[in-house]
Design an enzyme around this catalytic site. Structure first.
Site, PDB file in Angstrom:
ATOM      1  N   ARG A  39       0.877  -1.197   0.128  1.00  0.00           N
ATOM      2  CA  ARG A  39       0.003   0.103  -0.078  1.00  0.00           C
ATOM      3  C   ARG A  39       0.671   1.308   0.069  1.00  0.00           C
ATOM      4  O   ARG A  39       0.475   2.452  -0.330  1.00  0.00           O
ATOM      5  CB  ARG A  39      -1.026   0.140   1.213  1.00  0.00           C
ATOM      6  CG  ARG A  39      -1.854  -1.072   1.496  1.00  0.00           C
ATOM      7  CD  ARG A  39      -2.517  -1.090   2.628  1.00  0.00           C
ATOM      8  NE  ARG A  39      -3.524   0.007   2.854  1.00  0.00           N
ATOM      9  CZ  ARG A  39      -4.660  -0.174   2.518  1.00  0.00           C
ATOM     10  NH1 ARG A  39      -5.325  -1.407   2.654  1.00  0.00           N
ATOM     11  NH2 ARG A  39      -5.667   0.790   2.525  1.00  0.00           N
ATOM     12  N   LYS A  58       1.140 -19.867   4.597  1.00  0.00           N
ATOM     13  CA  LYS A  58       0.584 -20.328   5.711  1.00  0.00           C
ATOM     14  C   LYS A  58       0.115 -19.122   6.912  1.00  0.00           C
ATOM     15  O   LYS A  58       1.093 -18.237   6.787  1.00  0.00           O
ATOM     16  CB  LYS A  58       0.770 -21.566   6.828  1.00  0.00           C
ATOM     17  CG  LYS A  58       2.251 -21.307   7.408  1.00  0.00           C
ATOM     18  CD  LYS A  58       2.846 -22.407   8.226  1.00  0.00           C
ATOM     19  CE  LYS A  58       2.281 -22.361   9.398  1.00  0.00           C
ATOM     20  NZ  LYS A  58       3.142 -21.963  10.537  1.00  0.00           N
ATOM     21  N   GLU A 111      12.231 -25.018  19.626  1.00  0.00           N
ATOM     22  CA  GLU A 111      12.721 -23.655  19.506  1.00  0.00           C
ATOM     23  C   GLU A 111      13.148 -23.086  20.851  1.00  0.00           C
ATOM     24  O   GLU A 111      12.440 -23.283  21.817  1.00  0.00           O
ATOM     25  CB  GLU A 111      11.570 -22.882  18.803  1.00  0.00           C
ATOM     26  CG  GLU A 111      11.070 -23.382  17.454  1.00  0.00           C
ATOM     27  CD  GLU A 111      10.051 -22.331  16.692  1.00  0.00           C
ATOM     28  OE1 GLU A 111      10.559 -21.368  16.192  1.00  0.00           O
ATOM     29  OE2 GLU A 111       8.927 -22.565  17.089  1.00  0.00           O
ATOM     30  N   ASP A 146       0.196 -23.699  14.701  1.00  0.00           N
ATOM     31  CA  ASP A 146       1.132 -23.173  14.160  1.00  0.00           C
ATOM     32  C   ASP A 146       2.078 -24.189  13.787  1.00  0.00           C
ATOM     33  O   ASP A 146       2.774 -23.901  12.560  1.00  0.00           O
ATOM     34  CB  ASP A 146       1.960 -22.031  15.116  1.00  0.00           C
ATOM     35  CG  ASP A 146       3.009 -21.300  14.510  1.00  0.00           C
ATOM     36  OD1 ASP A 146       2.615 -20.758  13.500  1.00  0.00           O
ATOM     37  OD2 ASP A 146       3.950 -21.160  15.143  1.00  0.00           O
ATOM     38  N   HIS A 170       3.885 -28.548   9.861  1.00  0.00           N
ATOM     39  CA  HIS A 170       5.182 -29.035   9.750  1.00  0.00           C
ATOM     40  C   HIS A 170       5.536 -30.463  10.317  1.00  0.00           C
ATOM     41  O   HIS A 170       6.078 -31.329   9.738  1.00  0.00           O
ATOM     42  CB  HIS A 170       6.001 -28.018  10.452  1.00  0.00           C
ATOM     43  CG  HIS A 170       6.051 -26.627   9.958  1.00  0.00           C
ATOM     44  ND1 HIS A 170       5.827 -26.239   8.640  1.00  0.00           N
ATOM     45  CD2 HIS A 170       5.888 -25.240  10.643  1.00  0.00           C
ATOM     46  CE1 HIS A 170       5.959 -24.921   8.657  1.00  0.00           C
ATOM     47  NE2 HIS A 170       5.892 -24.265   9.781  1.00  0.00           N
TER      48      HIS A 170
END
Ligand code: BG6
Length: 489
Positions: A43, A142, A210, A229, A234
């Site tokens: 934008r 995703k 993680e 998520d 995954h």
């Protein structure tokens, strides 16, 4: 071959962090077709020159060896253009159509790195502007929805204007070299296939851990959580790669048909399984890498009491002849003890023991996905021999030892990164590493009962200290089967 790559969300986080650096790497390696044009769309009011300057400064923030020299960037910049669009205005799409049609490239890629809420409208408007010919491919990032119904609604709307073979749904794990290597390991070698079954395998553990917390992505993450998520996409894709039957060839649909069969074979949830085979957690303050870090709610700046899970562990089975009865454990979370994605295949003990071996020692294949990329094959070998005081040898003991294959050392760490690979595949029209709508819907169908269960579960996520391996209930879940997570072995 000529291509136009239209990058919707051209000034967004994904474009800066992943897509533009990946495109630059492909350009540097000479793998990006030379006759290309990349048009960033957003934008903001920017000229081509201003957009290029922004990209130049972003590309100086990546790893040192991935930064362009001035000369390299000057050449790369010739590919880069910018178009200001208001995605709610049909006049914006008309301007895009004019730009694209004037060049008439043999491949036109629409990469929607935008909020998924815009996918339906954007695709409809693109089609209305005539941008849905056979040369057009559309890439969807995703999350594609937050449950089965919203996923279906997106898929239906996009498929109303594009054929399935034009739609590239990204799961960036499939682009990782270590994940592609899983397919090579299983279907390029004869060695493992005879052992890859319930008779020889005791259990399989998939971990994606993680160290990072939610960081700046809290706005997206809160209310979404680890199951949507990481697991729905995954982790289940990894489970498919490990559990699927050998496909009849390496074509996209042959591979995706087999993955779909795995998803359809996952044992359905029952009330008892939902109670005993799923653990959700949320990190509390702790220490990661020697640094004190706040808990999830504090990091996000939301009131304590948010029910979003930052950790999930679950147990499932693939109900078919190959795998019946073999537990597959999945575990993923943020702010865990390390960044570590691995698949551990634990084989059964020998049916009859004639030697003495350390407790729990079995053959094991450890497939390291990241940060290490490699394979370890754990064997039992001749250990120390004990003899009675000065007397003859009395016992033969086994000791564990492993073969260690380190792909980074073997092939160098400069292998093609996930986004680099996926972007080139889109431009070349290869669908193997992209997810088909039926796979995606099946995965949502399977996770939905867990989401519903949590909606009515007053206990909420269990707290775990940042820097640990998640709530102790995760170890307890697997211990009920008589096993433990690999790092506890
Ligand atoms: C993304 C998730 O899909 O994958 C993130 O939305 C997660 O929450 C990321 O951090 C992990 O990817 P990688 O490649 O760093 O393991």
């Amino acid at each position: 071959m000529s291509f136009d790559l239209i990058l919707f969300g051209g000034t967004g986080d994904l474009a800066w962090r992943k897509l533009l650096p990946a495109l630059f790497q492909s350009f540097r390696h000479g793998s990006l077709p030379a006759n290309g044009r990349i048009i960033g769309v957003a934008r903001d009011a920017l000229t081509d020159e201003q957009y290029r300057a922004l990209i130049a400064s972003r590309l100086q923030q990546v790893d040192l060896d991935k930064r362009p020299t001035d000369e390299e960037f000057a050449r790369f910049a010739q590919l880069l253009h910018y178009l200001r669009m208001d995605l709610s205005q049909s006049s914006s799409y008309a301007a895009l159509a004019e730009l694209v049609k004037a060049r008439n490239a043999s491949t036109v890629v629409m990469y929607l790195a935008t909020a998924p809420s815009l996918f339906q409208n954007t695709c409809q408007q693109l089609a209305a502007a005539g941008l849905n010919g056979p040369q057009v491919r559309v890439v969807l990032e995703k999350p594609l929805g937050h449950d089965l119904a919203s996923n279906r609604a997106i898929n239906q709307a996009v498929r109303a204007v594009y054929a399935e073979k034009q739609i590239f749904r990204i799961d960036h794990y499939l682009g990782k070299p270590s994940v592609q290597n899983l397919f090579a390991l299983r279907f390029g070698n004869v060695l493992f296939e005879p052992l890859w079954r319930r008779e020889t395998i005791a259990n399989i553990q998939i971990t994606i851990a993680e160290e990072l917390g939610v960081e700046k992505r809290g706005g997206y993450y809160d209310g979404i959580g680890a199951l949507r998520d990481m697991v729905q996409n995954h982790a289940l894709q990894l489970l498919c790669a490990i559990g699927m039957e050998p496909p009849i060839n390496a074509h996209a649909d042959a591979i995706r048909d087999e993955k779909l069969k795995v998803l359809r074979s996952l044992t359905p949830w029952t009330a008892e399984r939902l109670r005993n085979h799923v653990v959700r957690g949320q990190y509390a303050a702790g220490t990661v890498g020697g640094q004190a870090v706040p808990g999830y709610a504090q990091e996000l700046g939301v009131p304590a009491g948010t029910q979003t899970e930052t950790f999930v562990a679950l147990r499932t089975e693939i109900a078919n002849w190959r795998w019946a009865g073999v537990p597959f454990y999945i575990r993923t979370g943020k702010r865990l003890a390390g960044r570590d994605a691995r698949i551990v295949v634990n084989f059964r003990a020998t049916p009859h023991a004639i030697f003495s071996a350390p407790a729990g020692a079995v053959n094991r294949l450890v497939i390291h996905l990241q940060p290490k990329d490699g394979l370890e094959l754990h064997l039992l070998t001749q250990g120390e021999q004990h003899s009675g005081a000065g007397g003859p040898r009395t016992t033969q003991n086994l000791a564990p030892a492993h073969l260690d294959l380190d792909f980074d050392k073997r092939f160098g760490s400069g292998r093609v990164g996930a986004y680099e690979r996926l972007l080139l595949d889109v431009i070349d029209g290869r669908l193997n590493l992209f997810v088909r709508s039926d796979e995606q819907e099946e995965a949502w169908r399977w996770v939905e009962p867990v989401l519903h269960h949590w909606e009515h579960d007053t206990q909420g996520p269990r707290a775990y200290n940042a820097g640990t391996w998640g709530p102790s209930a995760s170890s307890a879940m697997i211990a009920r089967d008589g096993y433990c997570w690999h790092e506890e072995q």
